[in-house]
Design a protein around this motif. Structure first.
Motif, PDB file in Angstrom:
ATOM      1  N   LEU B  32       0.855  -1.188   0.000  1.00  0.00           N
ATOM      2  CA  LEU B  32       0.000   0.000   0.000  1.00  0.00           C
ATOM      3  C   LEU B  32       0.888   1.235   0.000  1.00  0.00           C
ATOM      4  O   LEU B  32       1.859   1.301   0.758  1.00  0.00           O
ATOM      5  CB  LEU B  32      -0.885   0.025   1.248  1.00  0.00           C
ATOM      6  N   ILE B  33       0.558   2.208  -0.842  1.00  0.00           N
ATOM      7  CA  ILE B  33       1.387   3.403  -0.908  1.00  0.00           C
ATOM      8  C   ILE B  33       0.542   4.675  -0.769  1.00  0.00           C
ATOM      9  O   ILE B  33      -0.626   4.715  -1.149  1.00  0.00           O
ATOM     10  CB  ILE B  33       2.211   3.467  -2.219  1.00  0.00           C
ATOM     11  N   LYS B  34       1.161   5.672  -0.189  1.00  0.00           N
ATOM     12  CA  LYS B  34       0.502   6.982  -0.084  1.00  0.00           C
ATOM     13  C   LYS B  34       1.558   8.066   0.085  1.00  0.00           C
ATOM     14  O   LYS B  34       2.617   7.822   0.676  1.00  0.00           O
ATOM     15  CB  LYS B  34      -0.475   7.023   1.095  1.00  0.00           C
ATOM     16  N   ARG B  35       1.267   9.227  -0.444  1.00  0.00           N
ATOM     17  CA  ARG B  35       2.144  10.385  -0.294  1.00  0.00           C
ATOM     18  C   ARG B  35       1.449  11.392   0.628  1.00  0.00           C
ATOM     19  O   ARG B  35       0.339  11.839   0.343  1.00  0.00           O
ATOM     20  CB  ARG B  35       2.391  11.010  -1.673  1.00  0.00           C
ATOM     21  N   PHE B  36       2.099  11.716   1.718  1.00  0.00           N
ATOM     22  CA  PHE B  36       1.591  12.710   2.662  1.00  0.00           C
ATOM     23  C   PHE B  36       2.376  14.012   2.470  1.00  0.00           C
ATOM     24  O   PHE B  36       3.601  13.986   2.380  1.00  0.00           O
ATOM     25  CB  PHE B  36       1.794  12.234   4.102  1.00  0.00           C
ATOM     26  N   TRP B  64       9.646   4.309   4.102  1.00  0.00           N
ATOM     27  CA  TRP B  64       9.228   5.673   3.805  1.00  0.00           C
ATOM     28  C   TRP B  64      10.400   6.555   3.439  1.00  0.00           C
ATOM     29  O   TRP B  64      11.522   6.322   3.861  1.00  0.00           O
ATOM     30  CB  TRP B  64       8.430   6.264   4.965  1.00  0.00           C
ATOM     31  N   SER B  65      10.095   7.548   2.607  1.00  0.00           N
ATOM     32  CA  SER B  65      11.118   8.511   2.230  1.00  0.00           C
ATOM     33  C   SER B  65      10.562   9.910   2.447  1.00  0.00           C
ATOM     34  O   SER B  65       9.374  10.157   2.274  1.00  0.00           O
ATOM     35  CB  SER B  65      11.540   8.318   0.773  1.00  0.00           C
ATOM     36  N   ASN B  66      11.450  10.788   2.840  1.00  0.00           N
ATOM     37  CA  ASN B  66      11.066  12.163   3.181  1.00  0.00           C
ATOM     38  C   ASN B  66      11.919  13.141   2.400  1.00  0.00           C
ATOM     39  O   ASN B  66      13.143  13.047   2.391  1.00  0.00           O
ATOM     40  CB  ASN B  66      11.253  12.375   4.694  1.00  0.00           C
ATOM     41  N   VAL B  67      11.237  14.051   1.706  1.00  0.00           N
ATOM     42  CA  VAL B  67      11.896  15.168   1.046  1.00  0.00           C
ATOM     43  C   VAL B  67      11.179  16.437   1.499  1.00  0.00           C
ATOM     44  O   VAL B  67      10.035  16.688   1.114  1.00  0.00           O
ATOM     45  CB  VAL B  67      11.855  15.051  -0.480  1.00  0.00           C
ATOM     46  N   ALA B  70       7.280  16.529   2.369  1.00  0.00           N
ATOM     47  CA  ALA B  70       6.538  15.383   1.835  1.00  0.00           C
ATOM     48  C   ALA B  70       7.111  14.065   2.355  1.00  0.00           C
ATOM     49  O   ALA B  70       8.319  13.939   2.539  1.00  0.00           O
ATOM     50  CB  ALA B  70       6.580  15.408   0.314  1.00  0.00           C
ATOM     51  N   VAL B  71       6.235  13.100   2.565  1.00  0.00           N
ATOM     52  CA  VAL B  71       6.656  11.762   2.992  1.00  0.00           C
ATOM     53  C   VAL B  71       5.923  10.736   2.134  1.00  0.00           C
ATOM     54  O   VAL B  71       4.693  10.740   2.071  1.00  0.00           O
ATOM     55  CB  VAL B  71       6.330  11.501   4.478  1.00  0.00           C
ATOM     56  N   GLU B  72       6.685   9.894   1.456  1.00  0.00           N
ATOM     57  CA  GLU B  72       6.093   8.813   0.673  1.00  0.00           C
ATOM     58  C   GLU B  72       6.228   7.515   1.447  1.00  0.00           C
ATOM     59  O   GLU B  72       7.323   7.167   1.889  1.00  0.00           O
ATOM     60  CB  GLU B  72       6.763   8.701  -0.696  1.00  0.00           C
ATOM     61  N   VAL B  73       5.118   6.806   1.572  1.00  0.00           N
ATOM     62  CA  VAL B  73       5.060   5.617   2.414  1.00  0.00           C
ATOM     63  C   VAL B  73       4.735   4.386   1.585  1.00  0.00           C
ATOM     64  O   VAL B  73       3.915   4.448   0.669  1.00  0.00           O
ATOM     65  CB  VAL B  73       3.961   5.789   3.487  1.00  0.00           C
ATOM     66  N   GLU B  74       5.391   3.270   1.903  1.00  0.00           N
ATOM     67  CA  GLU B  74       4.992   1.973   1.364  1.00  0.00           C
ATOM     68  C   GLU B  74       4.843   1.003   2.518  1.00  0.00           C
ATOM     69  O   GLU B  74       5.741   0.876   3.352  1.00  0.00           O
ATOM     70  CB  GLU B  74       6.025   1.432   0.360  1.00  0.00           C
ATOM     71  N   LEU B  75       3.722   0.331   2.548  1.00  0.00           N
ATOM     72  CA  LEU B  75       3.447  -0.620   3.620  1.00  0.00           C
ATOM     73  C   LEU B  75       3.265  -2.015   3.050  1.00  0.00           C
ATOM     74  O   LEU B  75       2.437  -2.244   2.168  1.00  0.00           O
ATOM     75  CB  LEU B  75       2.167  -0.219   4.367  1.00  0.00           C
ATOM     76  N   THR B  76       4.030  -2.938   3.590  1.00  0.00           N
ATOM     77  CA  THR B  76       3.878  -4.348   3.231  1.00  0.00           C
ATOM     78  C   THR B  76       4.452  -5.171   4.378  1.00  0.00           C
ATOM     79  O   THR B  76       5.206  -4.648   5.207  1.00  0.00           O
ATOM     80  CB  THR B  76       4.583  -4.680   1.898  1.00  0.00           C
ATOM     81  N   THR B  77       4.087  -6.422   4.442  1.00  0.00           N
ATOM     82  CA  THR B  77       4.574  -7.291   5.509  1.00  0.00           C
ATOM     83  C   THR B  77       5.475  -8.352   4.897  1.00  0.00           C
ATOM     84  O   THR B  77       4.991  -9.285   4.251  1.00  0.00           O
ATOM     85  CB  THR B  77       3.390  -7.943   6.258  1.00  0.00           C
TER      86      THR B  77
END
Lengths: 101, 101
Positions: B32-36, B64-67, B70-77
């Motif tokens: 699952l991905i989302k950009r905050f 997650w990566s932060n610039v 902005a923070v881009e997130v990827e969630l997986t198990t």
């Protein structure tokens, strides 16, 4: 005033100790990159938190990604179009806070 | 026991509200991905810090990566080879801590 992009001999002098400490120059743009690996997420994020405070103080922020206990960092100064003294200062602070300098 | 990879109808049910809230499914793997995007770095990193505490509590950590703001997130198990209830729980916590839920 924002610092100017480092070039030529001043750049070589400024980057020498960083390159010796494991920093490399990105291939696709003018930036310094390094991968930090910690014992666990807690240690990695604790380090990021301390770096974040330096970033706010310098008003200069890293581009970084974190996966569990690893943090990949890219440092560049957008306003200057490349690596400046701010990036050198931030890189040195990151090493110092990681106990590497 | 780690949760199992979500599939079929239970997956659709679990993801419905997240997809409606702007989460998407990665194309290259089951994640699952989302950009905050926040007001500034301070707000972005403050949010990351609160999320980090949830991550430690769940023993489940985002990629997650932060610039800057902005923070881009990827969630997986990883243990399960895809999206599980842990990722759904983490996604909901991230939205809640960002004031989005």
């Amino acid at each position: 005033m924002r610092p100017a992009k480092l070039e030529g001999e001043p750049r070589a002098a400024a980057l020498a100790s960083l390159l010796a400490a494991g920093w490399t120059e990105a291939e696709d743009r003018d930036a310094l990159i390094k991968r930090f690996v910690f014992r666990d997420f807690s240690e990695a994020f604790g380090w990021m938190t301390r770096v974040a405070m330096v970033a706010e103080t310098l008003d200069h922020h890293p581009e970084w990604s974190n996966v569990h206990r690893a943090v990949e960092v890219e440092l560049t100064t957008h306003d200057a179009g490349g690596v400046t003294g701010l990036d050198v200062e931030m890189a040195a602070a990151m090493d110092r806070l990681a106990g590497l300098a």
